[in-house]
Design an enzyme around this catalytic site. Structure first.
Site, PDB file in Angstrom:
ATOM      1  CB  CYS A 191      -1.538   7.158   1.374  1.00  0.00           C
ATOM      2  SG  CYS A 191      -3.014   6.453   2.005  1.00  0.00           S
ATOM      3  CD  GLU A 200      -2.422  -1.905   0.402  1.00  0.00           C
ATOM      4  OE1 GLU A 200      -2.826  -1.051  -0.335  1.00  0.00           O
ATOM      5  OE2 GLU A 200      -2.669  -2.984   0.571  1.00  0.00           O
TER       6      GLU A 200
HETATM    7  P1  NAD Z   1       8.544   4.488   4.383  1.00  0.00           P
HETATM    8  O1  NAD Z   1       8.413   3.928   3.287  1.00  0.00           O
HETATM    9  O2  NAD Z   1       9.676   5.340   4.753  1.00  0.00           O
HETATM   10  O3  NAD Z   1       8.540   3.394   5.544  1.00  0.00           O
HETATM   11  C1  NAD Z   1       7.529   2.592   5.846  1.00  0.00           C
HETATM   12  C2  NAD Z   1       7.929   1.301   6.501  1.00  0.00           C
HETATM   13  O4  NAD Z   1       8.844   0.607   5.737  1.00  0.00           O
HETATM   14  C3  NAD Z   1       8.862   1.512   7.845  1.00  0.00           C
HETATM   15  O5  NAD Z   1       8.786   0.841   8.872  1.00  0.00           O
HETATM   16  C4  NAD Z   1      10.389   1.444   7.395  1.00  0.00           C
HETATM   17  O6  NAD Z   1      11.241   1.347   8.305  1.00  0.00           O
HETATM   18  C5  NAD Z   1       9.989   0.252   6.162  1.00  0.00           C
HETATM   19  N1  NAD Z   1      11.061   0.510   5.203  1.00  0.00           N
HETATM   20  C6  NAD Z   1      11.797   1.360   4.522  1.00  0.00           C
HETATM   21  N2  NAD Z   1      12.533   0.925   3.433  1.00  0.00           N
HETATM   22  C7  NAD Z   1      12.297  -0.423   3.469  1.00  0.00           C
HETATM   23  C8  NAD Z   1      13.051  -1.520   2.713  1.00  0.00           C
HETATM   24  N3  NAD Z   1      13.711  -1.279   1.684  1.00  0.00           N
HETATM   25  N4  NAD Z   1      12.607  -2.737   3.134  1.00  0.00           N
HETATM   26  C9  NAD Z   1      11.909  -3.014   4.188  1.00  0.00           C
HETATM   27  N5  NAD Z   1      11.255  -2.150   4.833  1.00  0.00           N
HETATM   28  C10 NAD Z   1      11.588  -0.928   4.710  1.00  0.00           C
HETATM   29  O7  NAD Z   1       7.123   5.269   4.562  1.00  0.00           O
HETATM   30  P2  NAD Z   1       6.710   6.587   5.778  1.00  0.00           P
HETATM   31  O8  NAD Z   1       7.504   7.584   5.371  1.00  0.00           O
HETATM   32  O9  NAD Z   1       6.899   6.142   7.120  1.00  0.00           O
HETATM   33  O10 NAD Z   1       5.129   6.560   5.266  1.00  0.00           O
HETATM   34  C11 NAD Z   1       4.802   7.730   4.508  1.00  0.00           C
HETATM   35  C12 NAD Z   1       4.430   6.871   3.172  1.00  0.00           C
HETATM   36  O11 NAD Z   1       3.425   5.975   3.559  1.00  0.00           O
HETATM   37  C13 NAD Z   1       3.859   7.808   2.297  1.00  0.00           C
HETATM   38  O12 NAD Z   1       4.488   7.862   0.888  1.00  0.00           O
HETATM   39  C14 NAD Z   1       2.369   7.570   2.411  1.00  0.00           C
HETATM   40  O13 NAD Z   1       1.701   7.831   0.908  1.00  0.00           O
HETATM   41  C15 NAD Z   1       2.549   6.028   2.213  1.00  0.00           C
HETATM   42  N6  NAD Z   1       1.171   5.622   2.830  1.00  0.00           N
HETATM   43  C16 NAD Z   1       0.478   4.592   2.088  1.00  0.00           C
HETATM   44  C17 NAD Z   1      -0.879   4.390   2.805  1.00  0.00           C
HETATM   45  C18 NAD Z   1      -1.826   3.433   1.754  1.00  0.00           C
HETATM   46  O14 NAD Z   1      -2.332   2.508   2.399  1.00  0.00           O
HETATM   47  N7  NAD Z   1      -1.510   3.433   0.441  1.00  0.00           N
HETATM   48  C19 NAD Z   1      -1.213   4.866   3.737  1.00  0.00           C
HETATM   49  C20 NAD Z   1      -0.398   5.575   4.867  1.00  0.00           C
HETATM   50  C21 NAD Z   1       0.841   5.942   4.334  1.00  0.00           C
HETATM   51  C1  SIN Z   2      -3.935   7.165   4.898  1.00  0.00           C
HETATM   52  O1  SIN Z   2      -4.043   6.052   4.887  1.00  0.00           O
HETATM   53  O2  SIN Z   2      -2.758   7.744   4.849  1.00  0.00           O
HETATM   54  C2  SIN Z   2      -5.160   7.915   4.617  1.00  0.00           C
HETATM   55  C3  SIN Z   2      -6.126   7.124   4.811  1.00  0.00           C
HETATM   56  C4  SIN Z   2      -7.312   8.159   4.650  1.00  0.00           C
HETATM   57  O3  SIN Z   2      -7.432   8.976   5.240  1.00  0.00           O
HETATM   58  O4  SIN Z   2      -7.942   7.842   3.417  1.00  0.00           O
END
Ligand code: NAD
Ligand code: SIN
Length: 469
Positions: free
Chosen positions: A264, A230
């Protein structure tokens, strides 16, 4: 890896909040492997009973949990409370989802016997969480995984380990054995070690596209492992004719700036028909000026808090500057009132005339505005991204929304609703760079178990009708 310290700080004050050591990945996996057969063999009703007890634990600890989420992420306390509510609600939704989407089904087509489809758990699931919803989003993987009979190793974001620890404590307080849901403290290195460990069966990831793609690549030659990704978005919100411009402005502000834009599903691009531009932007700017940016416990309550840390604030400020210096026209400058704190005011920038608009997720309170001549051009602009998480149409009529729905490429397509605030009772996932076609929320049940088809008779009864000598 084990002697490395991890520290989290409160974004709003800079104060140290939590400190701990990195996990031992091999030990976590060994514990999980030992625990799995016992958990998987429990009757479904017992596993359900455990997760219901977990919901009760979270309910009991609700105030302390919300306070910790607010302190560690910087989001307003009122919003942190909604995250705790979502954690609790996830349990009943996941029980329903398991029954509806997986579980056990008898088919009635078998001649003199029965045919059935039952689902089996994968085994040891690694859950990797992001910082913006440090409890709700990993929990959205953990609860369905447990109900299906998997055990979980949960590595929270290195920016929000305290919330991760609190969540795991609630599972343990509900009587779930510590080896069934384990906390794995660490950063990307521990994440990589977990992902590439031979003894794990799946990775359930929520985070940035960069990390998601790295995980996908690491497992590209390993099709046996289930991988649910995700990831982020570059989400459009399109405005057509509507008599309710003030409401439209509220939906836009809510979509772009809730959680300081750290969702996100946040709207990153506002696509406006030419003739609506002036009156709409007047409303949007007027409303944005009124949004309170403050620390999570401030009175009056803020609309949004800081972004997660100074490094992120710096990166976002530089990104805004990049847009301004490369053809964008600032309609509202994004400001950083205190140089040593990550508070940012919402920034709005018209990038219509930028020659090369970057198609990337700017994970903060930055909204780009793009003017278009007509609805066809608006749809083209909405799709002008490699991501495909959420999209909204504001205004127009049912036929316009039908066209929007048919032509826009995204996993969530809303009408007169914000781009964010996705429901746990619906599938939640994106296309393009936003996901790998394994949506979470209600459809998380699908990736937590695999179907096994059986035809069954209580006695062997067969003969060979043709081809015998
Ligand atoms: P991130 O990708 O930096 O980290 C997420 C997790 O992955 C952390 O636990 C991190 O330590 C781990 N990680 C990082 N690189 C890795 C690798 N190479 N292998 C394995 N694990 C690894 O994300 P973030 O900055 O913590 O969160 C923000 C991001 O998450 C934004 O891009 C946002 O859009 C996304 N997000 C997506 C959703 C969704 O459901 N689509 C929901 C919330 C946030
Ligand atoms: C998110 O998971 O970052 C957003 C969930 C939402 O508000 O739709």
């Amino acid at each position: 890896m084990t002697d490395q310290a991890f520290v989290s700080y409160e974004p709003a004050s800079g104060a140290e909040l939590w400190r701990g050591q990195a996990c031992d990945v091999d030990e976590c996996v060994a514990n999980a492997r030992r625990a799995w057969p016992v958990w998987a063999a429990l009757p479904l009703a017992n596993r359900i009973e455990f997760v219901r007890r977990f919901a009760n634990e979270v309910r009991k600890e609700g105030d302390a949990f919300a306070e910790l989420i607010a302190r560690e992420t910087g989001k307003p306390l009122w919003e942190a409370r909604t995250e705790v509510d979502a954690v609790i609600a996830k349990v009943e939704i996941s029980i329903r989802a398991y029954a509806e989407r997986t579980g056990k089904k008898k088919l009635d087509s078998a001649l003199q016997g029965t045919a059935a489809v039952r689902h089996k758990p994968h085994g040891v699931m690694v859950v990797l969480g992001p910082y913006n919803f440090p409890a709700h989003l990993p929990n959205g993987h953990i609860v369905p995984a447990l109900i299906a009979g998997n055990v979980v190793i949960f590595k929270p974001s290195e920016k929000t380990p305290a919330v991760g620890e609190f969540l795991v404590k609630c599972f343990h307080q509900s009587g779930i054995d510590p080896a069934i849901v384990q906390l794995a403290i660490g950063g990307p290195d521990e994440g990589k070690a977990l992902v590439s460990h031979r003894q794990i069966d799946g990775v359930l990831f929520t985070g940035s596209v960069q990390s998601g793609v790295a995980i996908n690549r690491a497992l590209a030659t390993n099709p046996a492992k289930i991988v649910a990704l995700e990831m982020g978005g570059n989400n459009p919100i399109v405005v057509m004719d509507t008599p309710k411009l003030a409401d439209a402005a509220a939906l836009i502000a809510q979509s772009a700036f809730t959680t300081a834009g750290q969702r996100c599903t946040a709207a990153r691009r506002l696509v406006v028909l030419d003739h609506l531009y002036d009156p709409l932007m007047e409303e949007v700017l007027k409303l944005t000026d009124r949004l309170i940016v403050d620390e999570p416990f401030a009175d009056p309550a803020p609309f949004m808090g800081p972004v997660i840390d100074n490094e992120t604030a710096e990166l976002l400020s530089n990104s805004f500057l990049h847009l301004v210096t490369n053809g964008g026209k600032a309609l509202k400058h994004m400001k950083r009132p205190q140089a040593d704190k990550p508070f940012l005011t919402p920034g709005i920038i018209d990038t219509t005339n930028m020659a090369d608009r970057p198609d990337m997720e700017l994970f903060g309170p930055i909204l780009q505005v793009i003017r278009v001549p007509d609805f066809d051009a608006a749809i083209v602009e909405a799709n002008n991204t490699r991501f495909g998480l959420s999209a909204s149409l504001i205004g127009g009529g049912p036929q316009d929304f039908n066209r929007f729905w048919a032509h826009v490429r995204a996993g969530i397509i809303n009408w007169n609703k914000p781009t964010n605030g996705a429901s746990s009772a619906a599938p939640f996932g994106g296309v393009g760079l936003s996901g790998n076609h394994r949506p979470a929320a209600f459809y998380a049940a699908d990736y937590c178990a695999y179907p096994v088809a059986s035809t069954e008779m209580d006695q062997p009864r067969a003969n060979i009708g043709v081809g015998l000598k």
